[in-house]
Design an enzyme around this catalytic site. Sequence first.
Site, PDB file in Angstrom:
ATOM      1  CG  ASP A  98      -5.151  -9.927   3.586  1.00 55.66           C
ATOM      2  OD1 ASP A  98      -4.613 -10.356   2.322  1.00 55.66           O
ATOM      3  OD2 ASP A  98      -4.631  -8.787   3.760  1.00 55.66           O
ATOM      4  CG  HIS A 135      -1.866  -0.894   1.135  1.00 50.75           C
ATOM      5  ND1 HIS A 135      -2.659  -1.200   0.149  1.00 50.75           N
ATOM      6  CD2 HIS A 135      -2.377  -1.776   2.195  1.00 50.75           C
ATOM      7  CE1 HIS A 135      -3.673  -2.204   0.547  1.00 50.75           C
ATOM      8  NE2 HIS A 135      -3.368  -2.529   1.650  1.00 50.75           N
ATOM      9  CG  HIS A 189      -6.762  -5.088   2.110  1.00 51.06           C
ATOM     10  ND1 HIS A 189      -6.103  -5.873   2.839  1.00 51.06           N
ATOM     11  CD2 HIS A 189      -7.933  -4.983   2.738  1.00 51.06           C
ATOM     12  CE1 HIS A 189      -6.754  -6.196   4.069  1.00 51.06           C
ATOM     13  NE2 HIS A 189      -8.071  -5.628   4.004  1.00 51.06           N
ATOM     14  CG  ASP A 210      -3.099  -8.298   0.978  1.00 52.76           C
ATOM     15  OD1 ASP A 210      -2.226  -8.483   1.768  1.00 52.76           O
ATOM     16  OD2 ASP A 210      -4.288  -7.571   1.026  1.00 52.76           O
TER      17      ASP A 210
END
Length: 376
Positions: A272, A147, A186, A184
Amino acid sequence: MNAGSSAGKGTGFFWHERCFWHDPGPIGVFSSRGEYLQPQPASESPESKRRLKNLLEVSGLIDELEVRKPPAASREDLLRFHTARYLDELEGGDQARGGDAGEAAPYMPGSLAAAQHSAGLAIAAVEAVATGELKNAYALCRPPGHHAEADRGRGFCLLGNIPVAVMRARALGQVQRVAILDWDVHHGNGQQAAFYDDPDVLTISIHQAGNYPLDTGFFEELGEGAGHGANLNLPMPPGSGIGAYRYAMQELVLPAIGGFAPDLIVVACGFDACGKDPLGKMLLNSSAFAAMTQQVCALATRISENRLVMIHEGGYSEGYAPLCGHAVIQALAGSRISVSDPQNDEIAAWGYQSLQPHQRALIDSWREGWMKAAPL
Protein backbone atom coordinates in the site's frame (compact mmCIF):
# COMPACT_ATOMS: atom_id res chain seq x y z
CA MET A 1 12.65 -25.71 -8.37
CA ASN A 2 9.38 -27.51 -9.08
CA ALA A 3 6.58 -27.55 -6.54
CA GLY A 4 6.79 -30.57 -4.31
CA SER A 5 10.50 -31.15 -4.90
CA SER A 6 12.35 -32.67 -1.96
CA ALA A 7 15.65 -30.98 -2.77
CA GLY A 8 14.93 -28.13 -0.36
CA LYS A 9 16.77 -24.82 -0.10
CA GLY A 10 14.44 -23.18 -2.61
CA THR A 11 11.90 -20.40 -2.21
CA GLY A 12 8.65 -21.38 -0.54
CA PHE A 13 5.24 -20.03 -1.44
CA PHE A 14 2.66 -20.55 1.30
CA TRP A 15 -1.02 -20.00 0.60
CA HIS A 16 -4.46 -21.44 1.30
CA GLU A 17 -7.82 -20.83 -0.36
CA ARG A 18 -9.46 -20.58 3.07
CA CYS A 19 -7.65 -17.26 3.62
CA PHE A 20 -9.49 -15.76 0.67
CA TRP A 21 -12.82 -16.57 2.33
CA HIS A 22 -12.45 -14.04 5.14
CA ASP A 23 -15.40 -11.65 4.91
CA PRO A 24 -15.12 -8.28 6.69
CA GLY A 25 -18.56 -7.20 5.50
CA PRO A 26 -19.61 -4.37 3.15
CA ILE A 27 -18.15 -1.35 4.95
CA GLY A 28 -15.64 -0.05 2.44
CA VAL A 29 -12.86 2.08 3.91
CA PHE A 30 -14.95 2.96 6.96
CA SER A 31 -14.81 1.35 10.39
CA SER A 32 -18.59 1.36 10.78
CA ARG A 33 -21.72 1.84 8.74
CA GLY A 34 -23.39 5.23 8.55
CA GLU A 35 -26.62 6.78 7.34
CA TYR A 36 -24.98 8.30 4.28
CA LEU A 37 -22.40 5.60 3.61
CA GLN A 38 -23.63 3.42 0.79
CA PRO A 39 -22.40 -0.15 1.38
CA GLN A 40 -19.57 -1.26 -0.85
CA PRO A 41 -17.10 -4.14 -0.91
CA ALA A 42 -14.51 -3.88 1.82
CA SER A 43 -11.15 -2.35 0.94
CA GLU A 44 -9.46 -5.41 2.46
CA SER A 45 -10.83 -7.86 -0.09
CA PRO A 46 -9.55 -11.20 -1.36
CA GLU A 47 -9.20 -9.96 -4.91
CA SER A 48 -5.72 -8.42 -4.75
CA LYS A 49 -4.35 -11.58 -3.08
CA ARG A 50 -6.13 -13.97 -5.45
CA ARG A 51 -4.93 -11.96 -8.44
CA LEU A 52 -1.35 -12.22 -7.18
CA LYS A 53 -1.61 -15.98 -6.86
CA ASN A 54 -3.23 -16.20 -10.31
CA LEU A 55 -0.51 -14.01 -11.82
CA LEU A 56 2.13 -16.37 -10.47
CA GLU A 57 0.26 -19.23 -12.15
CA VAL A 58 -0.07 -17.47 -15.50
CA SER A 59 3.54 -16.28 -15.63
CA GLY A 60 4.85 -19.70 -14.63
CA LEU A 61 6.83 -18.35 -11.68
CA ILE A 62 4.85 -20.51 -9.28
CA ASP A 63 6.38 -23.59 -10.92
CA GLU A 64 9.80 -22.49 -9.65
CA LEU A 65 8.55 -22.24 -6.07
CA GLU A 66 8.04 -24.76 -3.28
CA VAL A 67 4.26 -24.48 -2.92
CA ARG A 68 2.89 -25.33 0.53
CA LYS A 69 -0.63 -25.27 1.98
CA PRO A 70 -0.07 -25.82 5.71
CA PRO A 71 -2.71 -26.29 8.43
CA ALA A 72 -4.26 -23.59 10.56
CA ALA A 73 -2.55 -22.26 13.67
CA SER A 74 -3.45 -24.02 16.90
CA ARG A 75 -4.88 -22.25 19.91
CA GLU A 76 -1.68 -23.12 21.77
CA ASP A 77 0.37 -21.24 19.21
CA LEU A 78 -2.00 -18.27 19.20
CA LEU A 79 -1.82 -18.02 22.99
CA ARG A 80 1.88 -17.24 22.82
CA PHE A 81 0.85 -13.76 21.71
CA HIS A 82 -2.90 -13.33 22.20
CA THR A 83 -4.85 -13.42 25.44
CA ALA A 84 -7.30 -16.26 26.06
CA ARG A 85 -10.08 -13.74 26.61
CA TYR A 86 -9.54 -12.20 23.19
CA LEU A 87 -9.51 -15.57 21.44
CA ASP A 88 -12.72 -16.52 23.25
CA GLU A 89 -14.33 -13.26 22.10
CA LEU A 90 -13.33 -13.99 18.50
CA GLU A 91 -14.80 -17.47 18.72
CA GLY A 92 -18.03 -16.14 20.20
CA GLY A 93 -18.43 -13.55 17.47
CA ASP A 94 -17.58 -16.04 14.77
CA GLN A 95 -20.28 -18.41 16.02
CA ALA A 96 -22.82 -15.59 16.18
CA ARG A 97 -23.08 -12.91 13.52
CA GLY A 98 -19.54 -11.64 13.47
CA GLY A 99 -18.60 -8.24 14.77
CA ASP A 100 -15.60 -5.99 15.21
CA ALA A 101 -12.51 -7.54 16.76
CA GLY A 102 -11.51 -4.25 18.34
CA GLU A 103 -10.91 -1.25 16.11
CA ALA A 104 -11.69 -1.22 12.40
CA ALA A 105 -11.34 -5.01 12.30
CA PRO A 106 -14.79 -6.27 11.28
CA TYR A 107 -15.46 -9.89 10.48
CA MET A 108 -18.29 -12.22 9.58
CA PRO A 109 -18.92 -15.88 10.48
CA GLY A 110 -16.17 -18.02 9.00
CA SER A 111 -13.53 -15.34 9.28
CA LEU A 112 -11.86 -16.92 12.30
CA ALA A 113 -11.01 -20.05 10.30
CA ALA A 114 -9.45 -17.83 7.64
CA ALA A 115 -7.46 -15.91 10.25
CA GLN A 116 -6.23 -19.14 11.84
CA HIS A 117 -5.08 -20.35 8.44
CA SER A 118 -3.41 -17.00 7.79
CA ALA A 119 -1.43 -17.35 11.02
CA GLY A 120 -0.71 -20.95 10.05
CA LEU A 121 0.90 -19.80 6.81
CA ALA A 122 3.22 -17.46 8.71
CA ILE A 123 4.08 -20.18 11.23
CA ALA A 124 4.92 -22.73 8.56
CA ALA A 125 6.95 -20.28 6.46
CA VAL A 126 9.02 -19.14 9.44
CA GLU A 127 9.62 -22.71 10.60
CA ALA A 128 10.68 -23.95 7.14
CA VAL A 129 13.21 -21.16 6.74
CA ALA A 130 14.41 -21.09 10.35
CA THR A 131 15.17 -24.81 10.29
CA GLY A 132 16.95 -24.64 6.94
CA GLU A 133 14.36 -26.62 5.00
CA LEU A 134 13.88 -23.69 2.64
CA LYS A 135 16.19 -20.84 1.68
CA ASN A 136 13.49 -18.19 1.97
CA ALA A 137 9.71 -17.94 1.68
CA TYR A 138 6.69 -15.80 0.89
CA ALA A 139 3.43 -16.32 2.79
CA LEU A 140 0.28 -14.97 1.12
CA CYS A 141 -1.52 -14.26 4.38
CA ARG A 142 -5.07 -12.94 4.64
CA PRO A 143 -6.43 -11.41 6.77
CA PRO A 144 -3.32 -9.36 7.44
CA GLY A 145 -1.86 -9.26 10.92
CA HIS A 146 0.54 -6.40 11.60
CA HIS A 147 -2.01 -4.21 13.43
CA ALA A 148 -3.42 -6.95 15.70
CA GLU A 149 -2.49 -6.62 19.36
CA ALA A 150 -2.51 -9.19 22.14
CA ASP A 151 -6.04 -8.37 23.29
CA ARG A 152 -7.71 -6.88 20.22
CA GLY A 153 -7.80 -6.68 16.47
CA ARG A 154 -7.08 -3.43 14.66
CA GLY A 155 -7.02 -2.14 11.11
CA PHE A 156 -8.40 -5.17 9.22
CA CYS A 157 -6.18 -7.51 11.29
CA LEU A 158 -7.61 -10.23 13.55
CA LEU A 159 -4.53 -12.25 14.57
CA GLY A 160 -0.89 -11.21 14.78
CA ASN A 161 0.57 -13.44 12.10
CA ILE A 162 4.19 -12.37 12.55
CA PRO A 163 4.30 -12.21 16.37
CA VAL A 164 2.63 -15.61 16.60
CA ALA A 165 5.10 -17.16 14.15
CA VAL A 166 8.20 -15.53 15.65
CA MET A 167 7.22 -16.34 19.24
CA ARG A 168 6.66 -19.97 18.31
CA ALA A 169 9.99 -20.27 16.49
CA ARG A 170 11.83 -18.77 19.44
CA ALA A 171 9.97 -20.96 21.96
CA LEU A 172 10.99 -24.05 19.99
CA GLY A 173 14.61 -22.91 19.80
CA GLN A 174 14.58 -22.52 16.03
CA VAL A 175 15.90 -18.93 16.22
CA GLN A 176 17.04 -16.56 18.92
CA ARG A 177 17.48 -13.11 17.37
CA VAL A 178 14.96 -11.88 14.80
CA ALA A 179 14.71 -8.64 12.84
CA ILE A 180 11.24 -7.64 11.62
CA LEU A 181 11.07 -5.03 8.87
CA ASP A 182 7.61 -3.63 8.08
CA TRP A 183 7.29 -1.58 4.89
CA ASP A 184 3.50 -1.53 4.79
CA VAL A 185 2.32 2.08 4.41
CA HIS A 186 0.72 1.85 7.86
CA HIS A 187 2.68 1.57 11.10
CA GLY A 188 3.43 -1.98 12.26
CA ASN A 189 2.07 -1.39 15.75
CA GLY A 190 1.39 -5.08 16.37
CA GLN A 191 5.01 -6.16 16.08
CA GLN A 192 6.13 -3.12 18.05
CA ALA A 193 3.78 -3.90 20.94
CA ALA A 194 4.66 -7.59 20.92
CA PHE A 195 8.41 -7.09 21.30
CA TYR A 196 8.75 -3.58 22.73
CA ASP A 197 10.81 -4.69 25.73
CA ASP A 198 12.61 -7.59 24.04
CA PRO A 199 16.29 -7.01 23.22
CA ASP A 200 16.43 -10.05 20.91
CA VAL A 201 13.80 -8.86 18.43
CA LEU A 202 14.50 -5.74 16.37
CA THR A 203 11.30 -4.17 14.99
CA ILE A 204 11.54 -1.58 12.23
CA SER A 205 8.60 0.13 10.54
CA ILE A 206 8.91 2.46 7.57
CA HIS A 207 5.48 3.96 6.99
CA GLN A 208 3.48 7.04 6.09
CA ALA A 209 3.45 9.45 9.01
CA GLY A 210 0.07 10.09 10.62
CA ASN A 211 -1.87 7.53 8.61
CA TYR A 212 -2.94 4.52 10.72
CA PRO A 213 -2.83 4.03 13.62
CA LEU A 214 -2.75 7.66 14.70
CA ASP A 215 -1.47 6.91 18.21
CA THR A 216 1.70 5.01 17.31
CA GLY A 217 4.61 5.01 14.88
CA PHE A 218 6.73 7.92 16.11
CA PHE A 219 10.53 7.87 15.95
CA GLU A 220 10.72 8.53 19.67
CA GLU A 221 9.28 5.06 20.36
CA LEU A 222 12.61 3.28 20.72
CA GLY A 223 11.58 0.39 22.97
CA GLU A 224 11.65 0.15 26.73
CA GLY A 225 13.60 -1.62 29.45
CA ALA A 226 16.00 -4.18 28.05
CA GLY A 227 14.49 -3.57 24.62
CA HIS A 228 15.44 0.11 24.46
CA GLY A 229 17.12 0.66 21.11
CA ALA A 230 15.48 -2.36 19.50
CA ASN A 231 12.49 -0.54 17.96
CA LEU A 232 12.89 1.87 15.07
CA ASN A 233 10.10 3.87 13.41
CA LEU A 234 10.55 5.88 10.24
CA PRO A 235 7.33 7.92 9.80
CA MET A 236 7.92 9.15 6.24
CA PRO A 237 6.17 12.30 4.99
CA PRO A 238 3.20 11.75 2.67
CA GLY A 239 4.34 11.88 -0.93
CA SER A 240 7.61 10.07 -0.30
CA GLY A 241 8.76 8.24 -3.39
CA ILE A 242 11.47 6.02 -4.77
CA GLY A 243 14.33 8.33 -3.83
CA ALA A 244 13.19 8.77 -0.23
CA TYR A 245 12.70 5.05 0.34
CA ARG A 246 16.03 4.23 -1.28
CA TYR A 247 17.82 6.72 0.98
CA ALA A 248 16.04 5.50 4.11
CA MET A 249 16.91 1.89 3.33
CA GLN A 250 20.57 2.61 2.58
CA GLU A 251 21.23 5.07 5.38
CA LEU A 252 19.27 3.61 8.27
CA VAL A 253 17.17 0.48 7.74
CA LEU A 254 19.81 -1.87 6.32
CA PRO A 255 22.60 -0.70 8.66
CA ALA A 256 20.30 -1.13 11.66
CA ILE A 257 19.46 -4.71 10.71
CA GLY A 258 23.08 -5.45 9.85
CA GLY A 259 24.28 -4.17 13.21
CA PHE A 260 21.68 -6.25 15.01
CA ALA A 261 22.91 -9.45 13.30
CA PRO A 262 19.70 -11.51 13.50
CA ASP A 263 19.34 -15.24 12.90
CA LEU A 264 16.25 -14.54 10.77
CA ILE A 265 14.80 -11.55 8.92
CA VAL A 266 11.02 -11.26 8.56
CA VAL A 267 9.46 -8.64 6.28
CA ALA A 268 5.89 -7.45 6.79
CA CYS A 269 5.34 -6.99 3.07
CA GLY A 270 2.52 -4.57 2.36
CA PHE A 271 2.09 -2.99 -1.07
CA ASP A 272 0.00 0.00 0.00
CA ALA A 273 3.01 2.32 -0.34
CA CYS A 274 2.60 1.96 -4.10
CA GLY A 275 1.51 4.97 -6.11
CA LYS A 276 -1.83 3.37 -7.01
CA ASP A 277 -3.08 2.45 -3.53
CA PRO A 278 -6.34 4.04 -2.31
CA LEU A 279 -5.34 3.98 1.38
CA GLY A 280 -1.83 5.42 1.13
CA LYS A 281 -0.20 8.56 -0.26
CA MET A 282 3.21 7.23 -1.26
CA LEU A 283 4.73 6.87 -4.74
CA LEU A 284 6.46 3.51 -5.09
CA ASN A 285 6.27 1.30 -8.19
CA SER A 286 6.81 -2.41 -8.58
CA SER A 287 10.51 -1.94 -9.34
CA ALA A 288 10.97 -0.13 -6.02
CA PHE A 289 9.53 -3.10 -4.12
CA ALA A 290 11.75 -5.46 -6.11
CA ALA A 291 14.80 -3.32 -5.33
CA MET A 292 14.06 -3.32 -1.58
CA THR A 293 13.62 -7.09 -1.72
CA GLN A 294 16.97 -7.50 -3.47
CA GLN A 295 18.60 -5.33 -0.80
CA VAL A 296 17.16 -7.41 2.02
CA CYS A 297 18.05 -10.66 0.24
CA ALA A 298 21.66 -9.52 -0.09
CA LEU A 299 21.71 -8.55 3.57
CA ALA A 300 20.25 -11.91 4.59
CA THR A 301 22.96 -13.66 2.61
CA ARG A 302 25.63 -11.77 4.56
CA ILE A 303 24.26 -11.94 8.09
CA SER A 304 21.57 -14.62 8.50
CA GLU A 305 22.55 -17.48 6.17
CA ASN A 306 19.88 -16.37 3.68
CA ARG A 307 17.08 -16.86 6.21
CA LEU A 308 14.39 -14.45 5.05
CA VAL A 309 10.59 -14.72 5.26
CA MET A 310 8.13 -12.28 3.71
CA ILE A 311 4.60 -12.11 5.13
CA HIS A 312 1.90 -10.47 3.02
CA GLU A 313 0.19 -7.52 4.71
CA GLY A 314 -1.73 -4.62 3.11
CA GLY A 315 -2.13 -3.44 -0.45
CA TYR A 316 -5.56 -2.42 -1.72
CA SER A 317 -5.10 -1.73 -5.42
CA GLU A 318 -6.60 -4.85 -6.96
CA GLY A 319 -4.90 -4.14 -10.26
CA TYR A 320 -1.47 -2.96 -9.15
CA ALA A 321 -0.68 -4.85 -5.94
CA PRO A 322 -0.35 -8.17 -7.84
CA LEU A 323 2.33 -6.65 -10.10
CA CYS A 324 4.24 -5.47 -7.04
CA GLY A 325 3.88 -8.90 -5.44
CA HIS A 326 5.13 -10.71 -8.51
CA ALA A 327 8.16 -8.43 -8.69
CA VAL A 328 8.95 -9.14 -5.03
CA ILE A 329 8.60 -12.91 -5.35
CA GLN A 330 10.67 -12.92 -8.55
CA ALA A 331 13.44 -11.08 -6.68
CA LEU A 332 13.10 -13.36 -3.65
CA ALA A 333 13.44 -16.47 -5.84
CA GLY A 334 16.16 -15.01 -8.06
CA SER A 335 14.01 -15.93 -11.06
CA ARG A 336 14.23 -14.69 -14.64
CA ILE A 337 10.46 -14.91 -15.04
CA SER A 338 9.08 -11.39 -15.10
CA VAL A 339 5.81 -9.78 -16.09
CA SER A 340 5.34 -6.45 -17.80
CA ASP A 341 4.24 -3.58 -15.57
CA PRO A 342 2.75 -0.97 -17.93
CA GLN A 343 2.66 1.66 -15.18
CA ASN A 344 6.12 1.15 -13.72
CA ASP A 345 7.87 3.81 -15.82
CA GLU A 346 4.91 6.18 -15.58
CA ILE A 347 5.01 6.13 -11.78
CA ALA A 348 8.79 6.53 -11.78
CA ALA A 349 8.37 9.67 -13.94
CA TRP A 350 5.96 11.37 -11.54
CA GLY A 351 7.12 14.57 -9.91
CA TYR A 352 8.89 14.46 -6.52
CA GLN A 353 10.17 10.92 -7.01
CA SER A 354 13.71 12.03 -6.30
CA LEU A 355 14.90 12.50 -2.72
CA GLN A 356 13.60 15.87 -1.54
CA PRO A 357 15.63 18.14 0.78
CA HIS A 358 13.10 17.87 3.62
CA GLN A 359 13.09 14.08 3.31
CA ARG A 360 16.88 13.89 3.43
CA ALA A 361 17.03 16.18 6.47
CA LEU A 362 14.43 14.11 8.30
CA ILE A 363 16.12 10.76 7.59
CA ASP A 364 19.50 12.22 8.56
CA SER A 365 18.06 13.39 11.87
CA TRP A 366 16.65 9.91 12.53
CA ARG A 367 20.03 8.35 11.77
CA GLU A 368 21.73 10.66 14.26
CA GLY A 369 19.05 9.98 16.88
CA TRP A 370 19.30 6.23 16.34
CA MET A 371 23.06 6.30 16.85
CA LYS A 372 22.63 8.26 20.08
CA ALA A 373 20.09 5.72 21.32
CA ALA A 374 22.91 3.15 21.38
CA PRO A 375 21.09 0.46 19.38
CA LEU A 376 22.04 -3.12 20.06
